[in-house]
Scaffold this active site. Structure first.
Site, short mmCIF file in Angstrom:
data_model
loop_
_atom_site.label_atom_id
_atom_site.label_comp_id
_atom_site.label_asym_id
_atom_site.label_seq_id
_atom_site.Cartn_x
_atom_site.Cartn_y
_atom_site.Cartn_z
N ASP A 26 5.19 7.74 -43.13
CA ASP A 26 6.49 8.42 -42.94
C ASP A 26 7.51 7.52 -42.24
OD1 ASP A 26 5.60 8.40 -40.35
OD2 ASP A 26 5.73 10.57 -40.04
N ASP A 99 3.82 8.20 -20.19
CA ASP A 99 5.12 8.29 -19.55
C ASP A 99 5.32 9.70 -19.00
OD1 ASP A 99 7.95 7.24 -19.16
OD2 ASP A 99 7.21 5.84 -20.67
N ASP A 195 9.23 7.82 -15.25
CA ASP A 195 10.58 7.48 -15.71
C ASP A 195 11.63 7.76 -14.63
OD1 ASP A 195 12.18 6.84 -18.21
OD2 ASP A 195 13.05 8.80 -17.75
N GLU A 237 9.45 3.88 -12.20
CA GLU A 237 10.63 3.11 -12.59
C GLU A 237 11.71 3.41 -11.55
OE1 GLU A 237 13.67 2.49 -16.37
OE2 GLU A 237 13.03 4.49 -15.82
N HIS A 311 11.01 -1.45 -23.50
CA HIS A 311 11.74 -0.82 -24.61
C HIS A 311 13.23 -0.65 -24.30
CE1 HIS A 311 10.91 2.25 -21.72
NE2 HIS A 311 11.79 3.04 -22.29
N ASP A 312 13.65 -0.93 -23.07
CA ASP A 312 15.07 -0.82 -22.72
C ASP A 312 15.72 -2.20 -22.62
OD1 ASP A 312 14.92 1.96 -22.38
OD2 ASP A 312 14.27 1.72 -20.29
C1 GLC Z 1 14.37 5.32 -18.61
C2 GLC Z 1 13.76 4.98 -19.94
C3 GLC Z 1 14.82 4.94 -20.98
C4 GLC Z 1 15.47 6.30 -21.05
C5 GLC Z 1 15.95 6.76 -19.68
C6 GLC Z 1 16.23 8.23 -19.69
O1 GLC Z 1 15.22 4.33 -18.16
O2 GLC Z 1 13.04 3.79 -19.85
O3 GLC Z 1 14.33 4.56 -22.23
O4 GLC Z 1 16.55 6.27 -21.94
O5 GLC Z 1 15.00 6.55 -18.67
O6 GLC Z 1 15.03 8.95 -19.79
CA CA Z 2 3.67 8.13 -39.03
#
Ligand code: GLC
Ligand code: CA
Length: 536
Positions: A26, A99, A195, A237, A311-312
């Site tokens: 998908d 997370d 997060d 974080e 990922h950010d």
């Molecule tokens: C953290 C995450 C990010 C997200 C933000 C709001 O910084 O790493 O990807 O957009 O929080 O949840």
């Molecule tokens: Ca999939």
């Protein structure tokens, strides 16, 4: 005592599930896809897998907007897929952390759906409502306040308007969160990445957001209600904690959090006061100063995590290294990171030196932060070209493109149409090819992980920065009980002559260019990196 915590000698690998491996065509990565790649990860040698959110979500912010904390989103699979994943991870002697996003929920969460209905709804106070907005801005552009005509009040959202902030003043809300955390811990997971957790201590009326007045009391309560007595890894974080605060949170035998993510090194290529989209070249001396401070201040007094990317953030090799010198510069960056005190994190694809992407049109990007920024900058008169240049440098989709497994259709990520374009360089840059190559970043990373486990100085040793004022070299020593390690890095494309320290004995543990031989008058090839064991 705290020296023996398992997570201090662990290496963590971050999986961004949307982009890791798609098992059903998908176009979206899923849990079965992850399961199919566990041997690849176990062979790499990592100890812990961190999954970005896989909970039920409308995906406004790719899963960081949760509409049900107790469900797996159907695009990723089912709860039984999750349990299978956990089992398979444990079978391979790895651990799994997930997370935890509790600063906000999705606006589609049942709590918010109810809260919206009336000012007297029992869930109303789970969120933050005011008659008038203040001037606080959202991280994703625009105001942090959204008017809701149903009750004629504004609700607060530090991120997208589909991510209303939870009201941590409300004790019922806090208890529901702790129950949920314990649900996952009881299921057998090994911890959480929390997060933007430092935001839960905020006082918005005083405009005190980061590291707010209630942070410690809330972390304490969460710790007592959930983590105490469990041997789990918690990594918060925390973009703007002071070093003293990091010490308070992460030191001692039973710290509030095992470790934090700090971001000082992520803003060194930003023009001060202008925010993340206005960039300047990196100053290596400033980067070294940052690490020097963190390393010396936290030694024996706290614990940090080590990362170049996630990922950010954009891909490490494209940002701090060079795509032209991909093997050399990626291995150089990894060597530097693995030499430091703290727990190293590898972001998926970093073990291959995956690069950022340059899409020709803004509309091809998917990330809400990027798209909101583009609208905002357009309104300020920026050209499309200027906007694209900023996205190439800092846009979050750079690191979110699908994993490049091999040179087959869509890099082997999916048999369908991927949700975000695969980087066209997959034909030569992919996991299969890398491992066939004489210069394999994966194998180099594997060796680094083994070295990390063998030499306790890397975990506990002191930190001694050398050549502090050299703008191209990054060298330091780590030492503990007469076990010394010298980490050498040439942070640029120039050959560098250097006077190396004199030891009575030294032995090479790893280096990314075999042409180098240790001598007092050393000549370092471009992006050279090495670790030497020495005796003074
Ligand atoms: C953290 C995450 C990010 C997200 C933000 C709001 O910084 O790493 O990807 O957009 O929080 O949840
Ligand atoms: Ca999939």
């Amino acid at each position: 005592m705290s020296q023996t915590k398992w997570w201090k000698s662990a290496v963590v690998y971050q999986i961004y599930p949307l982009s890791f491996c798609d098992s059903n065509g998908d176009g979206i990565g899923d849990l079965q896809g992850i399961i199919s790649k566990l041997d690849y990860l176990a062979t790499l040698g990592v100890d812990v897998l961190w999954l970005s959110p896989v909970y039920q979500s409308p995906m406004d912010d790719n899963g960081y907007d949760i509409s049900n904390y107790y469900q797996i989103d159907p695009v990723f699979g089912t709860m039984s897929d999750f349990q299978q994943l956990l089992y398979e991870v444990h079978q391979r002697k790895m651990k799994l952390i997930i997370d935890l996003v509790v600063n906000h929920t999705s606006d589609e969460h049942i709590w918010f759906q109810e809260a919206r209905q009336s000012k007297s709804n029992p869930k109303r106070d789970y969120y933050i409502w005011r008659d008038q907005p203040s001037d606080i801005g959202s991280v994703f552009s625009g105001s942090a306040w959204e008017f809701d005509s149903l009750t004629n009040q504004y609700y607060f959202h530090l991120f997208s308007k589909k991510q209303p902030d939870l009201n941590w003043d409300n004790a019922n809300l806090r208890n529901e969160i702790y129950t949920m955390i314990n649900f996952w811990l009881d299921l057998g997971i090994d911890g959480f990445r929390l997060d933007v957790i430092d935001l839960i201590g905020k006082d918005i009326d005083r405009k005190w957001l980061c590291d707010g007045p209630y942070l410690l009391e809330r972390l304490n309560e969460m710790h007592q209600s959930c983590f105490q007595g469990r041997d789990v890894l918690t990594v918060g974080e925390c973009p703007c904690l002071s070093i003293d605060r990091v010490k308070e949170v992460t030191s001692g035998d039973d710290p509030l959090l095992s470790m934090v993510f700090q971001f000082g090194h992520m803003s060194l290529d930003e023009i001060p006061g202008k925010g993340k989209w206005d960039c300047k070249p990196l100053d290596l001396i400033a980067l070294k100063q940052y690490f020097n401070t963190m390393q010396t201040q936290l030694h024996n007094q706290g614990w940090n995590s080590l990362f170049w990317s996630n990922h950010d953030q954009v891909r490490a090799v494209s940002r701090f290294g060079s795509e032209e010198w991909r093997y050399q510069s990626q291995t150089m960056l990894s060597t530097l990171l693995f030499g430091l005190e703290g727990t190293p994190y590898i972001y998926q694809g970093e073990e291959l030196g995956m690069t950022g992407i340059k899409l020709p049109q803004v509309a091809q990007y998917k990330d809400i932060e990027t798209l909101n920024m583009a609208n905002e900058k357009r309104a300020l008169g920026w050209s499309e070209e200027q906007i694209l240049q900023s996205i190439y440098k800092k846009g979050r989709d750079n690191s979110r493109t699908p994993m490049q497994w091999d040179d087959s259709y869509q890099a082997g990520f999916t048999t369908g149409v991927p949700w975000l374009l695969v980087n066209p360089n997959y034909t030569t840059l992919n996991a299969h090819q890398d491992r066939q190559s004489m210069q394999s970043i994966y194998r180099y990373t594997q060796q680094l992980i083994q070295i990390r486990k063998q030499y306790f100085s890397l975990i506990q040793g002191s930190f001694n920065l050398l050549y502090e004022h050299d703008p191209e070299l990054f060298l330091y020593e780590r030492e503990c009980n007469s076990q010394g390690l010298l980490i050498i890095a040439n942070f640029g494309p120039n050959v560098k002559e250097i006077l190396l320290p004199v030891y009575s004995k030294q032995q090479r543990l790893i280096q990314n260019d075999q042409s180098f031989a240790f001598s007092q008058n050393g000549v370092l090839p471009p992006y050279f990196a090495a670790i030497y064991l020495y005796t003074r």
